[in-house]
Design an enzyme around this catalytic site. Sequence first.
Site, PDB file in Angstrom:
ATOM      1  N   ASP A 114     -36.086 -33.116   8.122  1.00 36.78           N
ATOM      2  CA  ASP A 114     -34.831 -33.861   8.108  1.00 36.78           C
ATOM      3  C   ASP A 114     -33.647 -33.075   7.570  1.00 36.78           C
ATOM      4  O   ASP A 114     -32.547 -33.602   7.469  1.00 36.78           O
ATOM      5  CB  ASP A 114     -34.997 -35.156   7.311  1.00 36.78           C
TER       6      ASP A 114
ATOM      7  N   ASP B  37     -40.566 -35.178  23.590  1.00 40.76           N
ATOM      8  CA  ASP B  37     -39.958 -33.846  23.727  1.00 40.76           C
ATOM      9  C   ASP B  37     -39.779 -33.229  22.339  1.00 40.76           C
ATOM     10  O   ASP B  37     -40.035 -33.875  21.309  1.00 40.76           O
ATOM     11  CB  ASP B  37     -38.628 -33.911  24.492  1.00 40.76           C
TER      12      ASP B  37
HETATM   13  N1  LIG Z   1     -49.790 -41.505   1.660  1.00 35.15           N
HETATM   14  C1  LIG Z   1     -48.588 -40.934   1.719  1.00 35.15           C
HETATM   15  N2  LIG Z   1     -47.657 -41.429   2.554  1.00 35.15           N
HETATM   16  C2  LIG Z   1     -46.460 -40.830   2.661  1.00 35.15           C
HETATM   17  C3  LIG Z   1     -46.124 -39.705   1.883  1.00 35.15           C
HETATM   18  C4  LIG Z   1     -47.122 -39.203   0.987  1.00 35.15           C
HETATM   19  O1  LIG Z   1     -46.918 -38.215   0.254  1.00 35.15           O
HETATM   20  N3  LIG Z   1     -48.339 -39.832   0.940  1.00 35.15           N
HETATM   21  N4  LIG Z   1     -44.894 -39.118   2.039  1.00 35.15           N
HETATM   22  C5  LIG Z   1     -43.808 -39.916   2.583  1.00 35.15           C
HETATM   23  C6  LIG Z   1     -42.671 -39.088   3.017  1.00 35.15           C
HETATM   24  S1  LIG Z   1     -41.875 -38.193   1.811  1.00 35.15           S
HETATM   25  C7  LIG Z   1     -42.215 -39.062   4.292  1.00 35.15           C
HETATM   26  S2  LIG Z   1     -40.777 -38.214   4.643  1.00 35.15           S
HETATM   27  C8  LIG Z   1     -42.898 -39.782   5.362  1.00 35.15           C
HETATM   28  C9  LIG Z   1     -42.986 -38.943   6.636  1.00 35.15           C
HETATM   29  O2  LIG Z   1     -43.421 -39.726   7.668  1.00 35.15           O
HETATM   30  P1  LIG Z   1     -43.258 -39.198   9.167  1.00 35.15           P
HETATM   31  O3  LIG Z   1     -41.944 -38.536   9.323  1.00 35.15           O
HETATM   32  O4  LIG Z   1     -43.540 -40.308  10.058  1.00 35.15           O
HETATM   33  O5  LIG Z   1     -44.468 -38.175   9.228  1.00 35.15           O
HETATM   34  P2  LIG Z   1     -44.739 -36.765   9.902  1.00 35.15           P
HETATM   35  O6  LIG Z   1     -46.114 -36.457   9.525  1.00 35.15           O
HETATM   36  O7  LIG Z   1     -43.676 -35.812   9.568  1.00 35.15           O
HETATM   37  O8  LIG Z   1     -44.571 -36.951  11.463  1.00 35.15           O
HETATM   38  C10 LIG Z   1     -45.416 -37.713  12.253  1.00 35.15           C
HETATM   39  C11 LIG Z   1     -45.571 -37.158  13.643  1.00 35.15           C
HETATM   40  O9  LIG Z   1     -44.390 -36.846  14.374  1.00 35.15           O
HETATM   41  C12 LIG Z   1     -44.739 -35.916  15.400  1.00 35.15           C
HETATM   42  N5  LIG Z   1     -43.518 -35.283  15.903  1.00 35.15           N
HETATM   43  C13 LIG Z   1     -42.860 -34.212  15.408  1.00 35.15           C
HETATM   44  N6  LIG Z   1     -41.734 -33.975  16.121  1.00 35.15           N
HETATM   45  C14 LIG Z   1     -41.676 -34.921  17.083  1.00 35.15           C
HETATM   46  C15 LIG Z   1     -40.732 -35.212  18.126  1.00 35.15           C
HETATM   47  O10 LIG Z   1     -39.727 -34.529  18.268  1.00 35.15           O
HETATM   48  N7  LIG Z   1     -41.001 -36.268  18.923  1.00 35.15           N
HETATM   49  C16 LIG Z   1     -42.112 -37.047  18.763  1.00 35.15           C
HETATM   50  N8  LIG Z   1     -42.277 -38.087  19.553  1.00 35.15           N
HETATM   51  N9  LIG Z   1     -43.017 -36.791  17.783  1.00 35.15           N
HETATM   52  C17 LIG Z   1     -42.805 -35.748  16.969  1.00 35.15           C
HETATM   53  C18 LIG Z   1     -45.671 -34.986  14.697  1.00 35.15           C
HETATM   54  O11 LIG Z   1     -46.571 -34.397  15.627  1.00 35.15           O
HETATM   55  C19 LIG Z   1     -46.357 -35.867  13.688  1.00 35.15           C
HETATM   56  O12 LIG Z   1     -47.647 -36.220  14.100  1.00 35.15           O
HETATM   57  O13 LIG Z   1     -44.205 -40.137   4.951  1.00 35.15           O
HETATM   58  C20 LIG Z   1     -44.225 -40.833   3.723  1.00 35.15           C
HETATM   59  N10 LIG Z   1     -45.555 -41.346   3.538  1.00 35.15           N
HETATM   60  N1  LIG Z   2     -42.488 -27.110   3.854  1.00 37.34           N
HETATM   61  C1  LIG Z   2     -42.238 -28.397   3.686  1.00 37.34           C
HETATM   62  N2  LIG Z   2     -41.084 -28.783   3.113  1.00 37.34           N
HETATM   63  C2  LIG Z   2     -40.818 -30.101   2.935  1.00 37.34           C
HETATM   64  C3  LIG Z   2     -41.696 -31.096   3.402  1.00 37.34           C
HETATM   65  C4  LIG Z   2     -42.926 -30.660   3.994  1.00 37.34           C
HETATM   66  O1  LIG Z   2     -43.777 -31.471   4.370  1.00 37.34           O
HETATM   67  N3  LIG Z   2     -43.142 -29.328   4.118  1.00 37.34           N
HETATM   68  N4  LIG Z   2     -41.383 -32.422   3.256  1.00 37.34           N
HETATM   69  C5  LIG Z   2     -39.981 -32.750   3.029  1.00 37.34           C
HETATM   70  C6  LIG Z   2     -39.902 -34.130   2.561  1.00 37.34           C
HETATM   71  S1  LIG Z   2     -39.953 -35.375   3.711  1.00 37.34           S
HETATM   72  C7  LIG Z   2     -39.734 -34.447   1.280  1.00 37.34           C
HETATM   73  S2  LIG Z   2     -39.590 -36.063   0.830  1.00 37.34           S
HETATM   74  C8  LIG Z   2     -39.568 -33.399   0.280  1.00 37.34           C
HETATM   75  C9  LIG Z   2     -40.320 -33.647  -0.981  1.00 37.34           C
HETATM   76  O2  LIG Z   2     -40.107 -32.547  -1.771  1.00 37.34           O
HETATM   77  P1  LIG Z   2     -39.958 -32.663  -3.331  1.00 37.34           P
HETATM   78  O3  LIG Z   2     -38.868 -33.607  -3.675  1.00 37.34           O
HETATM   79  O4  LIG Z   2     -39.799 -31.304  -3.849  1.00 37.34           O
HETATM   80  O5  LIG Z   2     -41.341 -33.366  -3.714  1.00 37.34           O
HETATM   81  P2  LIG Z   2     -42.806 -32.761  -3.888  1.00 37.34           P
HETATM   82  O6  LIG Z   2     -42.914 -31.407  -3.267  1.00 37.34           O
HETATM   83  O7  LIG Z   2     -43.762 -33.774  -3.464  1.00 37.34           O
HETATM   84  O8  LIG Z   2     -42.955 -32.629  -5.467  1.00 37.34           O
HETATM   85  C10 LIG Z   2     -41.968 -32.040  -6.245  1.00 37.34           C
HETATM   86  C11 LIG Z   2     -42.349 -32.014  -7.693  1.00 37.34           C
HETATM   87  O9  LIG Z   2     -42.542 -33.334  -8.206  1.00 37.34           O
HETATM   88  C12 LIG Z   2     -43.445 -33.212  -9.285  1.00 37.34           C
HETATM   89  N5  LIG Z   2     -43.953 -34.529  -9.671  1.00 37.34           N
HETATM   90  C13 LIG Z   2     -45.133 -35.109  -9.361  1.00 37.34           C
HETATM   91  N6  LIG Z   2     -45.204 -36.346  -9.915  1.00 37.34           N
HETATM   92  C14 LIG Z   2     -44.047 -36.537 -10.595  1.00 37.34           C
HETATM   93  C15 LIG Z   2     -43.514 -37.614 -11.375  1.00 37.34           C
HETATM   94  O10 LIG Z   2     -44.121 -38.668 -11.538  1.00 37.34           O
HETATM   95  N7  LIG Z   2     -42.274 -37.446 -11.910  1.00 37.34           N
HETATM   96  C16 LIG Z   2     -41.563 -36.300 -11.750  1.00 37.34           C
HETATM   97  N8  LIG Z   2     -40.364 -36.233 -12.304  1.00 37.34           N
HETATM   98  N9  LIG Z   2     -42.053 -35.262 -11.042  1.00 37.34           N
HETATM   99  C17 LIG Z   2     -43.262 -35.388 -10.452  1.00 37.34           C
HETATM  100  C18 LIG Z   2     -44.461 -32.241  -8.777  1.00 37.34           C
HETATM  101  O11 LIG Z   2     -45.127 -31.615  -9.844  1.00 37.34           O
HETATM  102  C19 LIG Z   2     -43.612 -31.265  -7.969  1.00 37.34           C
HETATM  103  O12 LIG Z   2     -43.294 -30.108  -8.697  1.00 37.34           O
HETATM  104  O13 LIG Z   2     -39.983 -32.137   0.785  1.00 37.34           O
HETATM  105  C20 LIG Z   2     -39.383 -31.818   2.008  1.00 37.34           C
HETATM  106  N10 LIG Z   2     -39.674 -30.454   2.309  1.00 37.34           N
END
Ligand SMILES: Nc1nc2c(c(=O)[nH]1)N[C@H]1C(S)=C(S)[C@@H](COP(=O)(O)OP(=O)(O)OC[C@H]3O[C@@H](n4cnc5c(=O)[nH]c(N)nc54)[C@H](O)[C@@H]3O)O[C@H]1N2
Ligand SMILES: Nc1nc2c(c(=O)[nH]1)N[C@H]1C(S)=C(S)[C@@H](COP(=O)(O)OP(=O)(O)OC[C@H]3O[C@@H](n4cnc5c(=O)[nH]c(N)nc54)[C@H](O)[C@@H]3O)O[C@H]1N2
Length: 760
Positions: A37, A482
Amino acid sequence: MPAPIPLSEDENGHIKAVPHQQREGVVTKRTLCQTCDQQCAVVTESIDGQVVRVRSSDNPLFRDHICMKAIASPQTFSHPDRILYPLKRVGERGSGKWERVSWEEAMSDIGTRLNAIIETYGPEAWAVSTSQWNTATDHGLGRRIMNHVGTPNWTSGVAYCAGNTAAINRMTYGWFPLGDFNNTKCILLMGHSPNRHSWTMIYQMLRFAIQRGAKVIVMDPRKSHWAEMADIWLPLKAGSDTAMMFGFLKVIIDEGLYDKAFVKNWTIGFDDLKKRVDEYPLDRVARLTGCDPEMIAKAARMYATEGPSVIPWTPITDMQRNSTSGIRLQSILRAICGHIDVRGGEIFNGPITDFVIEADIEMHEVLPHAQKMKQLGADTHPAFTYRGQAAFTEPLKRIWGRAYVNQNTGCYMANPTEMFRAMCGDGPYPVKAFFALGNNTILSYANGQRIIDGMMNQELVVVQEHAMTPTAQLADYVLPGDSWHERPWLSDAFSWGGFLRGSEQSQEPMGEAKSTWEFWKLVANAIGRPELVPWDNIYDFYDDRLKGMGMTFKEFVAKTDVYFEPAQFRKYEAKGFATPSGKVELRSSVLEDLGFDGLPYFREDPELTEEYPLKMFTGVREDPYFQTAGRQVPDMRKRCPEPRIFVNQKTADEWDVQADEWVELANELATLRMQVEINPSMPDDLVRVPHGWWKPEMEIGHGKLSGAMLHADSLMCRDDPEYMDIEQGIPHLKGIPCRINKITTDATKKEGQADVAEVH
Ligand SMILES: Nc1nc2c(c(=O)[nH]1)N[C@H]1C(S)=C(S)[C@@H](COP(=O)(O)OP(=O)(O)OC[C@H]3O[C@@H](n4cnc5c(=O)[nH]c(N)nc54)[C@H](O)[C@@H]3O)O[C@H]1N2
Ligand SMILES: Nc1nc2c(c(=O)[nH]1)N[C@H]1C(S)=C(S)[C@@H](COP(=O)(O)OP(=O)(O)OC[C@H]3O[C@@H](n4cnc5c(=O)[nH]c(N)nc54)[C@H](O)[C@@H]3O)O[C@H]1N2
Ligand code: SF4
Ligand SMILES: [Mo]
C-alpha cells in the site's frame, strides 16, 4: 516471451538495482508499485510488450523508493502458476479439481446464482472481503454495486490495519490526519518498524527526518533497529501501549506541558479526561508496561515539548484488545499537545477539490437505513460500522461537503468476526454468497478455522486472485486478477493523503486477467444492473473523475508526478472539527451514545495459565513477501524459506529448543509448526510468530490448504471476547497466550521432516 531479468545481488545477498541502461527496444513507463500500500513511484521497463525490469523513479523526490518486492515483480507476475484464466470448481468444494471456463460462462452463472441467493435470503446474504490495495482499481465500484443491491456486508484487511484507525480517529476529531514527516521534529514510533524493504517510502522519510535532527522515541518490546537508534527506547510489554499512553498523559497533564489555549478553545471533556488519567500514576503504568517510570516521563516530555511531533500510523495499536482506547489516546495526545493541523505535526488533508472521490463512487447514501443497521457487527462491535459512524454524516457534510467520506476504505465496514460467524450459520441471518477479492481471507483475519467453516457453508464463493491461495482453494470460481503492470491507476491515497498520482499501464494483461474494476462491471451486467457502471472502460471512468480539474487521465499522467493542493493549517478555526460538537472530543459523545465508555481505559490481559505461560504476537513483516503473498517466487523464498518464530536464548533454554529446530506452537485454537530462530532482539517469554504462511508447493484442498493448516498464524489468533477489542471487535494480535511443544513422537517427527523436506 523474454525472460525477466534476474535480480542482481551483492556479496551479502542484498538486492542491488541494476544500473539503468537504455537498451534498444526498451519501453519505459512511470508507474506506482501496488505490491503493497505504499504506492512507491517506480519505472517499468518492457521488451516486446512485457515488463522485464522495475527500477527506481527518475524523479529525485522518489529516489530509492523501491524494495525487493517491486524489483521481483516481473518474476512474480510471470510465475508459471499464476492464475490466468477463469476456473470453475468440479467435484466437491475444496477437492482441488478445476476446469477452465470463459469469463462469459463464469459471470453468467455467478450472476444467476447471486440473484437467486439475494431473492431467497435477502441482499444482506451477500458478503464481500477485499484488500484495500490488491484491488486498487476497484475505486469504490464494489461498494456502489453492493449499496444499490442492498447489502452492507463488506469488510477488508483494513479492519485490522489503518481502516479501523481512520474510523476511531474520527471519534476524537472527526478525521484521520497524516503526519508531516518532512517538517516534524519528534517521531514517536509505537512498534512501527519500517525498513529498507518494508514500507520503503516511510522508511526513507523517517531517515531523512532523523538526519535533519528529529528526535525518535520507540515503544517496542523487541530491540528493533529503530530501538537501537532511538533517543529513548521504551521496551514495553506486548499489548500494553494503551497503558503507556496513559503514563504519557499523566506526565503531560501534571506538568502542564499541553497546549492550554487549544485545550480551552477547541476541546471538550478535558476535566473528565484528567480524572481518568489520574487513575494511572506512573508507578501503576510502570507495573503495567514493565518500563522505568523515569524513562516514561522523559519520553512524555520529549513528545510534548520537542515537537511538532508525529505518531506515524501503526498497525500495532490497531491489533490489540484495547485498540479503540489506544487509537483514541494517540489522537488525544496529538490534540492536547497542539500537534494537529500544524506544520510538522499531523495534518487534516481533505478530499481534493474538483475531483470525484471514491465516496462519490461508493454512494453510501443509497443504501437504506434499515439495511445499514443490519451490517454484521452493528449491534455487538459497531465502531467502524455504519451505525458507529452515523453521527459523523452531518459533521462530515459541514466540513468536507459530503455525508459519507470514507478514509482508507475503513469507515463503513462489517465486523469480520461477525461476518464469518454469519457465514457459518451462527449470525442474526444467513450469509450465503461470499466474494474474496485480492484477499487471502482464511489467512488474513483471526480464527482461520471459522473462516474455513464459513466458506464451506456457502452456496456461492467467488475469488479473484493471482495465485491458488488457501482461500481460492475453497472457491466455486477462481477468476484471474490483473497485476499493477497491466492496468492504469489513479491514486488519491485512499482519501487520506490529500494528493493525487497516476500510474501508466505497462503491458497488456497476461492470459485473461482483468482488473477488479472490470470484474465489478461484469458483476453489474450479470445481475442485470448495467446502469450502475455507466463507464465503458477505466479510462472513461478516470477521465470523468478528473473532468472538474480540466484534464484527461492521460494528460494528467503525462504532466504530473504528484498533484496536491498547498497545505493549509489550523483549518478548524474556520469550520471546527467534523465531530457532533465541532470540537475535539476528549470524551467521545459518539462512543457514549453507542453505549461505551466515552473515555479511554485499559483492560489488563487475563492472567497466564500453566498450560499457556508464554505470549505470542504476530508481526515483524518479512522483507521478501507482502503479507500472505509471494512465497512461490524463488528469488524471494530463498531469503525466507520457512516460517520462523523468534525467541531469545533464555526462553529457548527454558523450553529446551535449539536454533533451527522444528517445534509446535500451540494454544486453545490450533497447533502450528514453525522453525526456531534464537533472536537476541526478543525479550523473555515472548514469541514472535510470522504472519500469513502457506506453501504454494504443498498439497491443495480442504484439510491441507497448501500447508496453511500447519503454518498460518490466523488459526491461532483468538477472537473470543477475552481477546477482542470491545468497541471495534478486532482481535488481540499482540499478546496471545501459547506454549511451545517439542516434536517428540515419531509420527509427528516424520511428518515434520516430510514437511521440511518438501520445501528444499
Ligand atoms: N491473522 C492475522 N491477520 C492479519 C494480519 C496479521 O498479522 N495476522 N495482518 C493484517 C494486515 S496488517 C493487513 S494489511 C491485512 C492484509 O490483508 P490483504 O491485503 O487482504 O492480504 P494479502 O495477503 O496482502 O493479499 C491477499 C491476496 O491478494 C492477491 N493479490 C495481490 N495483488 C493482486 C491484484 O493486483 N489483484 C488481485 N485480484 N489479487 C491480488 C495475492 O495473491 C494475495 O493472495 O491483513 C491483516 N490480517
Ligand atoms: N516486506 C514487507 N513490508 C511490509 C509488509 C509486508 O508484508 N512485507 N506489510 C506492510 C503492512 S500491511 C503493514 S501493516 C506494516 C506493518 O509493519 P510494522 O508497523 O513495522 O509492524 P510489524 O513489522 O508487524 O512490527 C513492528 C514492531 O512492532 C513490535 N511489536 C510487537 N508487539 C508490540 C506491541 O504490543 N507494542 C508495540 N509498541 N510494539 C510491538 C515488534 O517487535 C516489531 O519490532 O508493514 C508493511 N510493510
Ligand atoms: S515498499 Fe516495495 S512493495 Fe511497497 S510499494 Fe514500495 S516498492 Fe512496492
Ligand atoms: Mo497492514
